[in-house]
Design an enzyme around this catalytic site. Structure first.
Site, mmCIF file in Angstrom:
data_model
loop_
_atom_site.group_PDB
_atom_site.id
_atom_site.type_symbol
_atom_site.label_atom_id
_atom_site.label_comp_id
_atom_site.label_asym_id
_atom_site.label_seq_id
_atom_site.Cartn_x
_atom_site.Cartn_y
_atom_site.Cartn_z
ATOM 1 N N ASP A 41 9.329 2.700 -0.010
ATOM 2 C CA ASP A 41 8.261 3.390 0.708
ATOM 3 C C ASP A 41 8.448 3.085 2.194
ATOM 4 O OD1 ASP A 41 5.997 4.309 1.932
ATOM 5 O OD2 ASP A 41 4.618 3.574 0.394
ATOM 6 N N TYR A 84 0.859 -1.183 0.000
ATOM 7 C CA TYR A 84 0.000 0.000 0.000
ATOM 8 C C TYR A 84 0.891 1.227 0.000
ATOM 9 C CZ TYR A 84 -3.441 3.510 1.388
ATOM 10 O OH TYR A 84 -4.231 4.622 1.440
ATOM 11 N N LYS A 92 4.191 9.613 8.487
ATOM 12 C CA LYS A 92 3.906 9.081 9.828
ATOM 13 C C LYS A 92 4.869 9.576 10.907
ATOM 14 C CE LYS A 92 0.814 5.756 7.953
ATOM 15 N NZ LYS A 92 0.794 4.812 6.878
#
Ligand SMILES: *Cc1c(COP(=O)(O)O)cnc(C)c1O
Length: 426
Positions: free
Chosen positions: A236, A141, A264
């Site tokens: 990522d 994702y 994050k």
């Protein structure tokens, strides 16, 4: 009752009552908790019930909710202004901290979300290589970037609609998808189409189909093949960055990607994303180069202040070993409870995040993840909730541990886990 009433109200004006689908509890059923406040590792909902939180806003809160220093840093900045649309020293400070910690990121640009960071990194990779195709891995994702919503993990996976409506087929036709951890499939693909591939994007530890570790050699093969073909490798690290160690997971692996995406943790709980990498690639971005990319709130000063303070604390206190120990205590406890109750559960973890897969077999790719028993996870989740423990409300997600989780919180959690695993079997 209050969460229930709020959810009823919310559904009238907010789609599904939420602003991000996984929050809706759709894959575990029931009513999502509406949160009133967080402190340390605890969440308090609108009804005044308190939970030990392992969702932690889906990863950013490595220091727990409302860490006093992070809160103070953000507050001090907000008092001076929330956004200027002009450069600040905080952006330079955070960029320096990150480039020092992750040497492959020679230059950086901040965004307001991980999705934006990934979207921009892809654009850059395509411009740099003059090629169109992007390789991703099933269950990976990378935010809700149109062309990557193909065999995507996280909410897209939980809802069984991995391919989003509204993404024209021709936008996704340049997206190549291979199974995670399949080094052989890599060889085949690069032999055939290597010269057309602009970049490969991968989570160095997959965390959005539940936690799936890279098998030895898989990421090394990907690095070798991309380099041989003149394609870029994008890591990522939106979840793994500053989560497993101070810096990127890439340095633990000894692999240097061309571009890295972050998010994050580096925003300390505020909206943030970042992408960066080799100077000659990054310098293609406007205003230096022809690749356009921008953002009204990019590098937002409150987010930069919170992120900078978070990184300072992480660097100074180096909590990573202790975080991993706590994660192992939970992982071992869950496995022991499963054994005791005769339940098939596989716990997979990296650093300070983990997933309890309701599966007979260890999970090493998306097919394995999707074969898990989501119904049993839902029972487990709700039984935990009844016992004061908040896990991510979907099977194929990571649970996170923070520095604020103490021995007593872990004890409480493991007691709840034993009860919950027993109930999940019924
Ligand atoms: C969360 C996440 C993103 C997207 O970040 P947002 O801030 O939610 O847009 C991208 N990649 C990975 C690996 C993520 O976990």
């Amino acid at each position: 009752m209050k969460s229930k009433n709020l959810f009823l109200r919310a559904q009238k004006t907010l789609v599904g009552g939420v602003n991000s689908p996984v929050r809706s509890f759709k894959s575990v059923g029931g009513v999502p908790l509406f949160i009133e406040r967080g402190k340390g590792c605890r969440l308090t909902d609108a009804d005044g019930d308190v939970y030990v939180d392992y969702c932690l806003s889906w990863g950013p809160l490595i220091l727990g909710h409302c860490h006093p220093q992070v809160t103070a840093a953000a507050y001090a900045q907000i008092k001076k202004g929330s956004s200027y649309g002009a450069p600040t020293r905080l952006e330079v400070d955070l960029a320096e901290a990150i480039t020092e910690a992750i040497p492959s990121m020679e230059k950086i640009r901040f965004t307001s979300s991980g999705t934006e960071a990934v979207m921009s990194a892809l654009r850059l990779a395509r411009a740099f290589t003059g090629r169109a195709k992007v390789l991703k891995f099933a269950g990976g994702y990378h935010g809700h970037v149109d062309s990557l919503l193909v065999s995507a993990g996280s909410g897209a996976a939980s809802f069984g609609t991995p391919d989003s409506a509204g993404v024209p087929a021709h936008w996704a036709q340049d997206t190549l998808v291979l199974p995670y951890n399949d080094a052989q499939a890599l060889d085949g693909l690069f032999a055939g189409q290597g010269q057309a591939i602009a970049c490969a994007i991968v989570e160095p530890v997959a965390a959005n189909m539940g936690v799936v570790l890279p098998e030895p050699g898989f990421l090394e093969s990907l690095r070798r093949l991309t380099r041989q073909c003149g394609a870029l490798l994008i890591f990522d690290e939106v979840i793994t960055g500053f989560r497993v160690r101070y810096g990127g997971y890439q340095d633990a692996l000894g692999i240097r990607p061309d571009l890295t995406c972050l998010g994050k943790v580096i925003g300390g709980g505020f909206p943030v994303g970042a992408f960066g990498g080799k100077r000659e690639i990054m310098d293609l971005l406007a205003p230096l180069g022809p690749v356009y990319q921008a953002g009204t709130l990019s590098g937002n000063p409150a987010a930069m202040a919170a992120g900078l303070e978070t990184l300072k604390i992480l660097k100074k206190t180096d909590p990573y070993r202790r975080l991993a120990e706590k994660t192992q205590i939970l992982a071992r406890g869950i496995s022991a409870a499963a054994l005791k109750k005769g339940a098939a559960v596989q716990v997979s973890s990296a650093g300070s995040f983990f997933t309890a897969f309701f599966s007979e077999r260890p999970v090493c790719d998306f097919d394995g993840a999707r074969a898990c028993d989501a119904a049993r996870y839902a029972k487990f989740f709700h039984a935990l909730l009844k016992n004061g423990v908040y896990f991510p409300p979907a099977q194929l997600e990571a649970a996170f541990v923070s520095t604020a989780h103490g021995a007593r919180d872990l004890d409480l959690t493991l007691k709840a886990v034993e009860t919950a695993i027993g109930l999940s079997n019924k």
